[in-house]
Design a protein around this motif. Sequence first.
Motif, PDB file in Angstrom:
ATOM      1  N   GLU A  89       0.779  -0.952  -0.109  1.00  0.00           N
ATOM      2  CA  GLU A  89       0.127   0.046  -0.200  1.00  0.00           C
ATOM      3  C   GLU A  89       0.747   1.390   0.051  1.00  0.00           C
ATOM      4  O   GLU A  89       0.737   2.250  -0.683  1.00  0.00           O
ATOM      5  CB  GLU A  89      -0.804  -0.040   1.447  1.00  0.00           C
ATOM      6  CG  GLU A  89      -1.860   1.381   1.258  1.00  0.00           C
ATOM      7  CD  GLU A  89      -3.037   1.046   0.290  1.00  0.00           C
ATOM      8  OE1 GLU A  89      -3.623   1.854  -0.036  1.00  0.00           O
ATOM      9  OE2 GLU A  89      -3.418  -0.185  -0.205  1.00  0.00           O
ATOM     10  N   ASN A  90       2.146   1.239   0.958  1.00  0.00           N
ATOM     11  CA  ASN A  90       2.783   2.486   1.058  1.00  0.00           C
ATOM     12  C   ASN A  90       3.946   2.553   0.325  1.00  0.00           C
ATOM     13  O   ASN A  90       4.694   3.788   0.153  1.00  0.00           O
ATOM     14  CB  ASN A  90       2.895   2.654   2.376  1.00  0.00           C
ATOM     15  CG  ASN A  90       1.538   2.858   3.231  1.00  0.00           C
ATOM     16  OD1 ASN A  90       0.693   3.793   2.904  1.00  0.00           O
ATOM     17  ND2 ASN A  90       1.261   1.795   3.725  1.00  0.00           N
ATOM     18  N   ILE A 144     -10.803   2.962 -10.034  1.00  0.00           N
ATOM     19  CA  ILE A 144     -11.211   4.363  -9.927  1.00  0.00           C
ATOM     20  C   ILE A 144     -11.466   4.595  -8.426  1.00  0.00           C
ATOM     21  O   ILE A 144     -11.065   5.623  -7.710  1.00  0.00           O
ATOM     22  CB  ILE A 144     -12.304   4.970 -10.920  1.00  0.00           C
ATOM     23  CG1 ILE A 144     -12.126   4.538 -12.304  1.00  0.00           C
ATOM     24  CG2 ILE A 144     -12.856   6.293 -10.597  1.00  0.00           C
ATOM     25  CD1 ILE A 144     -13.079   4.798 -13.390  1.00  0.00           C
ATOM     26  N   ARG A 145     -12.434   3.986  -7.966  1.00  0.00           N
ATOM     27  CA  ARG A 145     -12.849   3.779  -6.497  1.00  0.00           C
ATOM     28  C   ARG A 145     -11.493   3.907  -5.495  1.00  0.00           C
ATOM     29  O   ARG A 145     -11.584   4.943  -4.818  1.00  0.00           O
ATOM     30  CB  ARG A 145     -13.746   2.700  -6.207  1.00  0.00           C
ATOM     31  CG  ARG A 145     -14.047   2.365  -4.909  1.00  0.00           C
ATOM     32  CD  ARG A 145     -15.291   2.981  -4.701  1.00  0.00           C
ATOM     33  NE  ARG A 145     -15.331   3.441  -2.995  1.00  0.00           N
ATOM     34  CZ  ARG A 145     -16.004   2.475  -2.435  1.00  0.00           C
ATOM     35  NH1 ARG A 145     -16.857   1.588  -2.811  1.00  0.00           N
ATOM     36  NH2 ARG A 145     -15.935   2.682  -0.934  1.00  0.00           N
ATOM     37  N   LYS A 146     -10.600   3.155  -5.895  1.00  0.00           N
ATOM     38  CA  LYS A 146      -9.437   2.940  -5.073  1.00  0.00           C
ATOM     39  C   LYS A 146      -8.599   4.460  -4.958  1.00  0.00           C
ATOM     40  O   LYS A 146      -8.188   4.809  -3.876  1.00  0.00           O
ATOM     41  CB  LYS A 146      -8.633   1.936  -5.562  1.00  0.00           C
ATOM     42  CG  LYS A 146      -7.122   1.928  -4.868  1.00  0.00           C
ATOM     43  CD  LYS A 146      -6.732   0.549  -4.407  1.00  0.00           C
ATOM     44  CE  LYS A 146      -5.199   0.488  -3.836  1.00  0.00           C
ATOM     45  NZ  LYS A 146      -4.847   1.648  -3.100  1.00  0.00           N
ATOM     46  N   ALA A 150      -7.257   9.140  -1.844  1.00  0.00           N
ATOM     47  CA  ALA A 150      -7.343  10.376  -1.790  1.00  0.00           C
ATOM     48  C   ALA A 150      -8.144  11.157  -0.560  1.00  0.00           C
ATOM     49  O   ALA A 150      -7.446  11.884   0.149  1.00  0.00           O
ATOM     50  CB  ALA A 150      -7.945  11.318  -3.062  1.00  0.00           C
ATOM     51  N   TYR A 151      -9.229  10.383  -0.056  1.00  0.00           N
ATOM     52  CA  TYR A 151      -9.931  10.806   1.099  1.00  0.00           C
ATOM     53  C   TYR A 151      -8.914  10.593   2.473  1.00  0.00           C
ATOM     54  O   TYR A 151      -9.365  11.390   3.283  1.00  0.00           O
ATOM     55  CB  TYR A 151     -11.365   9.894   1.358  1.00  0.00           C
ATOM     56  CG  TYR A 151     -12.056   9.960   0.328  1.00  0.00           C
ATOM     57  CD1 TYR A 151     -12.358  11.307  -0.534  1.00  0.00           C
ATOM     58  CD2 TYR A 151     -13.036   9.064  -0.344  1.00  0.00           C
ATOM     59  CE1 TYR A 151     -13.376  11.442  -1.568  1.00  0.00           C
ATOM     60  CE2 TYR A 151     -13.826   9.142  -1.350  1.00  0.00           C
ATOM     61  CZ  TYR A 151     -13.916  10.472  -2.031  1.00  0.00           C
ATOM     62  OH  TYR A 151     -14.833  10.425  -3.061  1.00  0.00           O
ATOM     63  N   VAL A 165     -21.062   9.375  -9.097  1.00  0.00           N
ATOM     64  CA  VAL A 165     -21.394   9.135  -7.472  1.00  0.00           C
ATOM     65  C   VAL A 165     -20.014   9.803  -6.938  1.00  0.00           C
ATOM     66  O   VAL A 165     -19.871  10.921  -6.148  1.00  0.00           O
ATOM     67  CB  VAL A 165     -21.217   7.987  -7.150  1.00  0.00           C
ATOM     68  CG1 VAL A 165     -21.116   7.915  -5.814  1.00  0.00           C
ATOM     69  CG2 VAL A 165     -22.626   7.372  -7.323  1.00  0.00           C
ATOM     70  N   LEU A 166     -18.535   9.493  -7.569  1.00  0.00           N
ATOM     71  CA  LEU A 166     -17.526   9.791  -6.923  1.00  0.00           C
ATOM     72  C   LEU A 166     -17.348  11.542  -7.308  1.00  0.00           C
ATOM     73  O   LEU A 166     -16.862  12.216  -6.447  1.00  0.00           O
ATOM     74  CB  LEU A 166     -16.323   9.413  -7.286  1.00  0.00           C
ATOM     75  CG  LEU A 166     -16.354   7.680  -7.017  1.00  0.00           C
ATOM     76  CD1 LEU A 166     -15.381   7.102  -7.845  1.00  0.00           C
ATOM     77  CD2 LEU A 166     -16.143   7.622  -5.480  1.00  0.00           C
TER      78      LEU A 166
END
Length: 267
Positions: A12-13, A112-114, A119-120, A155-156
């Motif tokens: 992830e990082n 896209i969702r990821k 970002a959030y 939605v996003l």
Amino acid sequence: MVSRTDFLHALENDVKPAFGTSAEALDHLLIRGIINWGKPVAEILSDGNLYIQEARSTEGSGLVSVLLEGPPNSGKTALAAQIAKNSDFPFVKVCTPEDMVGFTESAKCLSIRKIFDDAYRSQLSCILVDNIERLLDYGPIGPRYSNLTLQALLVLLKKQPPRGRKLLILCTTSRRQVLDDMEMLSAFSTTLHVPNLSTPDHLLSVLEEMDLFSKDELVSLHGKLQGKRVFIGIKKLLCLIDMARQVEPNYRVVKFLSKLEEEGGLE
Ligand code: ATP
Ligand code: MG
């Protein structure tokens, strides 16, 4: 020993995407820089600064979404990248159809969702969604598109980031009308029009920057262009300039002008 959690954490990082860091992805879009060929360029960038400020401000909603629309080759992607860079937000991510070639609709939506979920998690984020109609699999023959991806993006685009988090979304398209038909235009806080070069002065500004013609040649070009109509996108113009570089210097001006006419950029 490396545990599964360590591994997932690293994935992830620490693991950089194939293309490198987000900053590199932006720089790649900006390799040729931004030439200030006229008022529209300065205006787009200064409006961009306003939207950055708006996104940053504590009074605002925390969400600003900007659509950069204009003809093909007009420089939409580079300008969006420049605005993203100017934001200096710590989280910047480019979402482009090129990275999703061959993805199923649902894989595309997930990816896209990821990007949005990541970002959030950051205080200040900027997402560049490039070439939105292609992301939606839009094809002019048919016409068809991915409704699933469209719904996900809608939605996003409207989703408020968590409290205290700020998100600036920059999207590009050369199919404004198509997005309008898909009822997507209204999902944006604002749109910026990216025009083609449209006067001899615009064209000459670029040529002066490009170090292709001598002073004398520029003067002669200036004369030849008087009263002509110019209409060409910056990306196409840069290609013509690259081509002209290969031509023997004596023929450069003539060749450049004839190519420009051939391409429909000069009347
Ligand atoms: P497409 O319609 O294919 O998506 P585009 O409109 O997104 O094209 P870009 O891919 O941004 O166009 O290409 C513009 C190119 O011109 C980039 O290489 C950019 O570095 C360069 N460039 C130079 N000056 C400018 C400018 N003032 N505005 C935008 N791009 C510029
Ligand atoms: Mg583009």
